[in-house]
Design a protein around this motif. Structure first.
Motif, short mmCIF file in Angstrom:
data_model
loop_
_atom_site.label_atom_id
_atom_site.label_comp_id
_atom_site.label_asym_id
_atom_site.label_seq_id
_atom_site.Cartn_x
_atom_site.Cartn_y
_atom_site.Cartn_z
N GLU A 133 0.80 -1.22 0.00
CA GLU A 133 0.00 0.00 0.00
C GLU A 133 0.83 1.27 0.00
O GLU A 133 0.28 2.37 -0.03
CB GLU A 133 -0.93 -0.01 1.22
CG GLU A 133 -2.00 -1.09 1.13
CD GLU A 133 -2.79 -1.28 2.40
OE1 GLU A 133 -3.83 -1.98 2.35
OE2 GLU A 133 -2.40 -0.73 3.46
N ASP A 136 1.43 2.95 -5.79
CA ASP A 136 0.56 2.36 -6.81
C ASP A 136 1.30 2.04 -8.10
O ASP A 136 0.72 1.40 -8.99
CB ASP A 136 -0.58 3.33 -7.14
CG ASP A 136 -1.52 3.55 -5.97
OD1 ASP A 136 -1.65 2.62 -5.14
OD2 ASP A 136 -2.11 4.64 -5.87
N ASP A 345 -5.23 -4.45 -7.36
CA ASP A 345 -5.82 -3.39 -8.18
C ASP A 345 -7.00 -3.92 -8.99
O ASP A 345 -8.04 -3.28 -9.10
CB ASP A 345 -4.77 -2.82 -9.13
CG ASP A 345 -3.73 -1.99 -8.42
OD1 ASP A 345 -3.99 -1.54 -7.29
OD2 ASP A 345 -2.63 -1.80 -8.99
N ARG A 354 -10.38 -2.37 -1.19
CA ARG A 354 -8.94 -2.53 -1.15
C ARG A 354 -8.64 -3.58 -0.09
O ARG A 354 -8.45 -3.27 1.09
CB ARG A 354 -8.24 -1.20 -0.80
CG ARG A 354 -6.72 -1.26 -0.98
CD ARG A 354 -6.36 -1.44 -2.44
NE ARG A 354 -4.92 -1.59 -2.65
CZ ARG A 354 -4.37 -1.93 -3.80
NH1 ARG A 354 -5.14 -2.17 -4.85
NH2 ARG A 354 -3.08 -2.06 -3.93
N ARG A 434 -4.96 1.15 -12.86
CA ARG A 434 -4.71 2.33 -12.03
C ARG A 434 -5.43 3.55 -12.61
O ARG A 434 -5.92 4.40 -11.86
CB ARG A 434 -3.21 2.61 -11.94
CG ARG A 434 -2.40 1.64 -11.10
CD ARG A 434 -2.96 1.38 -9.72
NE ARG A 434 -3.44 2.55 -9.00
CZ ARG A 434 -4.09 2.48 -7.85
NH1 ARG A 434 -4.36 1.31 -7.31
NH2 ARG A 434 -4.48 3.58 -7.24
#
Length: 453
Positions: A133, A136, A345, A354, A434
């Protein structure tokens, strides 16, 4: 690749707990099973069964702890408080397991392993999820996991120096002394490294998570093809690594006949792994993570049979072969853990959740299932072929041991290459995921601003 987003010093602090985590993991696979089977007097079959039962317990608590870590944050964030909570559990259970007084009962070993695996799982899941985390970016995730795994691989030779010294000094109760010194190393290193990690690396603020029923949380395997491929491949890798660890002392002592240098050989093996992680990361930046994993697996398929070339008593050839094979040792953990962040993702795009903790729980769960089954199966197989630790074994029995030691990684790595061949998430796919997630955040912000205005 874009410029690094996290300084080396902060990543060093973050990765620090990997050292005692790895220092704990290696003895569990290599030193503790033969120690309890031999000097502690429990026998091969009993120890194999106990370690398998303890791993089954570990399998049960993995998804539970992963789910809880996703659902219950603290003022420190979602992950760091779990590391802190794991420290006292690990310190106490390490003392019980690594510093026992012979003779011990099967219940003593089983209870100690239950506590050890509880703390180990709590810390490992929190640490991996925290790392996933932190960023990204497709390649920056590999860099973060490279630091974490690099210190994990480095932690192995650091702890191996201690039994290597004990072996060279010699004396009575060498087996007991080398296990005890590793235990004290872990007990001292745990609070120190966790303190620096929590103090000097923060957590990124995560979006609030809508409630997801636990029954839905555990349906991920049925709908996420990338996740299924990854956990099955990790299962095979975990089986291979644990089987080799469980047999290493026997292979080096009875087949290679270099028993007094066993820990030194492991040092060379893992130092090679540390040295080659930066090169592997560069290769993954060019080829992609799953293609690099395929190459690493095929490397093992082609070159693991070089173990047959080690002549009995020849420490130089043994060192050269293990140094060569050790180049590959850190690759699976770095790449699997980085790839899992990309799989997360995909899940977030399709569920809005998440669920990093749960996903890494599934990854560690499969590795532990592989470890549990491999230790039990390996020790049963050794009993079946007639192998007797501490006694004279016939050339036929030793030949079967040698064949088993090579066949396991050969077949497992061939299977991993096959599984990863069709992996659906690469750099392009991750960037598209993303983009969707970033656009979703912008839409949420604009919606909030519209309501407020």
């Amino acid at each position: 690749m874009a410029a690094p987003k996290h300084s080396a010093l902060r990543l060093l602090a973050f990765a620090g707990p990997s050292i005692p985590i790895a220092a704990l993991g290696l003895p569990l696979a290599v030193y503790l099973p033969p120690f309890y089977a031999g000097p502690m007097g429990l026998g091969l079959a009993t120890v194999g069964t106990i370690f398998m039962l303890a791993r089954i317990w570990d399998v049960i608590i993995d998804p539970i702890l992963g789910y809880l870590s996703d659902r219950f944050p603290s003022r420190w964030g979602r992950r760091r408080h779990w590391l802190v909570l794991a420290v006292p559990i690990l310190m106490v259970s390490s003392w019980f397991i690594f510093v026992p007084t012979a003779p011990v009962s099967a219940n003593y070993l089983l209870g100690g392993l239950f506590g050890l695996y509880l703390g180990f799982t709590m810390m490992l899941l929190a640490h991996m999820s925290w790392g996933a985390e932190l960023d990204d970016d497709y390649h920056e995730r590999s860099r973060i996991q490279g630091w974490r795994e690099g210190l994990a691989v480095l932690g192995v030779p650091l702890v191996l120096m201690l039994p290597a010294i004990i072996e060279k000094i010699g004396g009575e109760n060498v087996e007991t002394a080398r296990v005890a010194v590793m235990g004290w190393y872990i007990i001292l290193a745990l609070p120190l490294t966790v303190f620096f990690a929590v103090r000097f690396m923060g957590e990124r603020k995560q979006r609030p998570q809508a409630h997801l029923p636990i029954s839905e949380a555990f349906k991920v395997l049925a709908t996420n093809r990338a996740l299924r491929i990854l956990v099955i491949a990790d299962l095979a890798s975990g089986f291979s690594a644990s089987a080799l660890g469980a047999m290493f002392i026997y292979e080096s002592t009875y087949v290679w006949q270099v028993g007094t240098y066993s820990s030194l050989l492991l040092l060379l093996y893992f130092f090679a792994g540390v040295a080659f992680i930066p090169l592997v990361l560069k290769i993954s930046y060019r080829l992609g993570k799953h293609r690099t994993m395929i190459g690493a697996s095929l490397f093992n398929v082609l070159f693991v049979p070089t173990l047959f070339l080690i002549p009995p008593g020849n420490i130089w050839v043994a060192s050269l072969v293990l140094l060569f094979l050790g180049m590959n040792v850190g690759i699976p953990n770095v790449l699997y853990r980085s790839i899992m962040a990309d799989v997360g993702d995909y899940d977030e795009v399709h569920t809005g959740q998440r669920r990093t903790g749960l996903f890494y729980a599934l990854l560690t769960l499969t590795a532990k299932v592989g470890s549990a089954v491999s230790i039990g199966a390996t020790y049963w197989a050794l009993s079946i072929i007639g192998f007797q630790p501490g006694q004279e074994n016939s050339p036929e029995v030793l030949n079967h041991l040698n064949m088993l030691y090579v066949a396991v990684p050969f077949l497992c790595n061939l299977f991993v290459a096959y599984m990863m061949w069709g992996f659906p998430i690469g750099l392009k796919e991750q960037q598209e995921l993303r983009k969707i997630l970033d656009e979703r955040v912008v839409e949420e912000v604009e919606s909030i601003e519209t309501i407020v205005s």
